[in-house]
Design a protein around this motif. Structure first.
Motif, short mmCIF file in Angstrom:
data_model
loop_
_atom_site.label_atom_id
_atom_site.label_comp_id
_atom_site.label_asym_id
_atom_site.label_seq_id
_atom_site.Cartn_x
_atom_site.Cartn_y
_atom_site.Cartn_z
N GLU A 38 0.83 -1.20 0.00
CA GLU A 38 0.00 0.00 0.00
C GLU A 38 0.87 1.25 0.00
OE1 GLU A 38 -2.83 0.15 3.13
OE2 GLU A 38 -3.43 -1.93 2.86
N PHE A 39 0.35 2.29 -0.60
CA PHE A 39 0.94 3.62 -0.61
C PHE A 39 2.43 3.60 -0.93
CE2 PHE A 39 -2.68 3.62 2.38
CZ PHE A 39 -3.54 4.36 1.60
N GLN A 40 3.28 4.06 -0.02
CA GLN A 40 4.72 4.18 -0.29
C GLN A 40 5.41 2.83 -0.38
OE1 GLN A 40 5.12 6.97 -1.21
NE2 GLN A 40 3.93 8.37 0.05
N LYS A 41 4.80 1.80 0.16
CA LYS A 41 5.43 0.47 0.16
C LYS A 41 4.95 -0.40 -1.00
CE LYS A 41 5.99 0.56 5.12
NZ LYS A 41 5.68 -0.04 6.40
N ARG A 42 4.26 0.19 -1.94
CA ARG A 42 3.72 -0.55 -3.08
C ARG A 42 4.86 -1.13 -3.92
NH1 ARG A 42 -1.59 -0.13 -4.88
NH2 ARG A 42 -1.75 1.35 -3.21
N GLN A 43 4.70 -2.37 -4.35
CA GLN A 43 5.68 -3.03 -5.21
C GLN A 43 4.95 -3.67 -6.38
OE1 GLN A 43 7.58 -5.76 -2.39
NE2 GLN A 43 9.43 -4.51 -2.60
N PHE A 44 5.69 -3.93 -7.44
CA PHE A 44 5.11 -4.59 -8.60
C PHE A 44 6.09 -5.61 -9.14
CE2 PHE A 44 7.90 -1.83 -10.86
CZ PHE A 44 8.05 -2.33 -12.14
N ARG A 45 5.56 -6.52 -9.94
CA ARG A 45 6.41 -7.43 -10.69
C ARG A 45 5.71 -7.77 -11.99
NH1 ARG A 45 6.22 -13.37 -7.82
NH2 ARG A 45 4.34 -14.03 -8.86
N LEU A 46 6.51 -8.10 -12.99
CA LEU A 46 5.96 -8.44 -14.29
C LEU A 46 5.29 -9.81 -14.25
CD1 LEU A 46 8.90 -7.43 -16.67
CD2 LEU A 46 6.78 -6.18 -16.28
N THR A 47 4.18 -9.92 -14.94
CA THR A 47 3.57 -11.23 -15.16
C THR A 47 4.25 -11.84 -16.38
OG1 THR A 47 1.91 -10.31 -16.64
CG2 THR A 47 1.32 -10.45 -14.29
N GLU A 48 3.90 -13.04 -16.71
CA GLU A 48 4.46 -13.67 -17.92
C GLU A 48 4.08 -12.85 -19.15
OE1 GLU A 48 4.27 -17.90 -20.30
OE2 GLU A 48 3.79 -17.87 -18.17
N LEU A 49 2.84 -12.37 -19.20
CA LEU A 49 2.40 -11.53 -20.30
C LEU A 49 3.24 -10.25 -20.39
CD1 LEU A 49 0.33 -10.86 -22.56
CD2 LEU A 49 -1.08 -9.82 -20.78
N GLY A 50 3.46 -9.61 -19.24
CA GLY A 50 4.26 -8.39 -19.22
C GLY A 50 5.69 -8.63 -19.65
N SER A 51 6.27 -9.73 -19.21
CA SER A 51 7.64 -10.08 -19.58
C SER A 51 7.74 -10.34 -21.08
CB SER A 51 8.08 -11.30 -18.79
OG SER A 51 9.41 -11.62 -19.06
N ASP A 52 6.78 -11.07 -21.63
CA ASP A 52 6.75 -11.34 -23.07
C ASP A 52 6.61 -10.04 -23.86
OD1 ASP A 52 6.95 -14.04 -22.57
OD2 ASP A 52 4.82 -14.44 -22.94
N TYR A 53 5.75 -9.13 -23.38
CA TYR A 53 5.54 -7.85 -24.04
C TYR A 53 6.84 -7.05 -24.10
CZ TYR A 53 3.93 -3.12 -24.92
OH TYR A 53 3.77 -1.86 -25.43
N VAL A 54 7.54 -6.98 -22.97
CA VAL A 54 8.79 -6.22 -22.91
C VAL A 54 9.83 -6.83 -23.87
CG1 VAL A 54 10.76 -5.62 -21.43
CG2 VAL A 54 8.44 -5.33 -20.60
N GLU A 55 9.94 -8.14 -23.88
CA GLU A 55 10.92 -8.81 -24.74
C GLU A 55 10.60 -8.55 -26.22
OE1 GLU A 55 14.33 -10.33 -25.52
OE2 GLU A 55 13.62 -10.09 -23.47
N ARG A 56 9.34 -8.66 -26.61
CA ARG A 56 8.95 -8.39 -28.01
C ARG A 56 9.23 -6.94 -28.36
NH1 ARG A 56 4.17 -11.04 -26.85
NH2 ARG A 56 3.10 -9.05 -26.76
N ASP A 57 8.92 -6.03 -27.44
CA ASP A 57 9.12 -4.61 -27.70
C ASP A 57 10.61 -4.29 -27.84
OD1 ASP A 57 7.72 -2.20 -28.18
OD2 ASP A 57 8.31 -1.45 -26.21
N ARG A 58 11.44 -4.89 -27.00
CA ARG A 58 12.89 -4.65 -27.11
C ARG A 58 13.43 -5.16 -28.44
NH1 ARG A 58 14.36 -6.15 -20.95
NH2 ARG A 58 13.93 -4.09 -20.10
N ARG A 59 12.97 -6.34 -28.86
CA ARG A 59 13.41 -6.86 -30.16
C ARG A 59 12.96 -5.95 -31.29
NH1 ARG A 59 11.69 -12.02 -28.10
NH2 ARG A 59 9.85 -11.85 -29.42
N ARG A 60 11.73 -5.44 -31.20
CA ARG A 60 11.20 -4.54 -32.22
C ARG A 60 12.02 -3.25 -32.28
NH1 ARG A 60 7.99 -0.28 -32.17
NH2 ARG A 60 7.54 -0.47 -29.96
N LEU A 61 12.34 -2.70 -31.11
CA LEU A 61 13.14 -1.47 -31.08
C LEU A 61 14.53 -1.68 -31.62
CD1 LEU A 61 12.00 -0.03 -27.64
CD2 LEU A 61 11.40 0.84 -29.91
N ASN A 62 15.14 -2.83 -31.29
CA ASN A 62 16.48 -3.14 -31.81
C ASN A 62 16.45 -3.30 -33.32
OD1 ASN A 62 17.89 -2.98 -29.42
ND2 ASN A 62 17.58 -5.13 -28.93
N ALA A 63 15.40 -3.90 -33.86
CA ALA A 63 15.28 -4.09 -35.31
C ALA A 63 15.16 -2.75 -36.01
CB ALA A 63 14.08 -4.98 -35.61
#
Length: 66
Positions: A38-63
Motif C-alpha cells: 500500500e501507498f509508499q510500500k507498493r511493489q510490482f512485478r511483471l507477469t508472464e504476459l508483461g515479460s513477453d511484451y517487454v521482450e517483443r518490444d525490445r526486439r522490435r526497437l532493436n530491429a
C-alpha cells in the motif's frame, strides 16, 4: 510502456519514482503486472504476459535501429 521497461527482471520491486497509481492499476488491469503493498510500500512485478511484451518490444526497437 515505460513502467514495463523499467522492470529489473520479474522479481518484486518498487516502481520508478513518479509512477502514478493510475499507471500501476492500468498495467495491472491489462495483465502486465501484479501489485502488492500500500501507498509508499507498493511493489510490482511483471507477469508472464508483461515479460513477453517487454521482450517483443525490445526486439522490435532493436530491429528499428538497423
Amino acid at each position: 510502456m515505460v513502467l514495463l521497461h523499467s522492470a529489473n527482471g520479474a522479481d518484486w520491486q518498487s516502481p520508478p519514482k513518479g509512477t502514478s497509481l493510475k499507471t500501476l492499476s492500468e498495467a495491472e488491469e491489462q495483465g502486465f503486472i501484479l501489485i502488492r503493498g500500500e501507498f509508499q510500500k507498493r511493489q510490482f512485478r511483471l507477469t508472464e504476459l508483461g515479460s513477453d511484451y517487454v521482450e517483443r518490444d525490445r526486439r522490435r526497437l532493436n530491429a528499428r535501429k538497423f
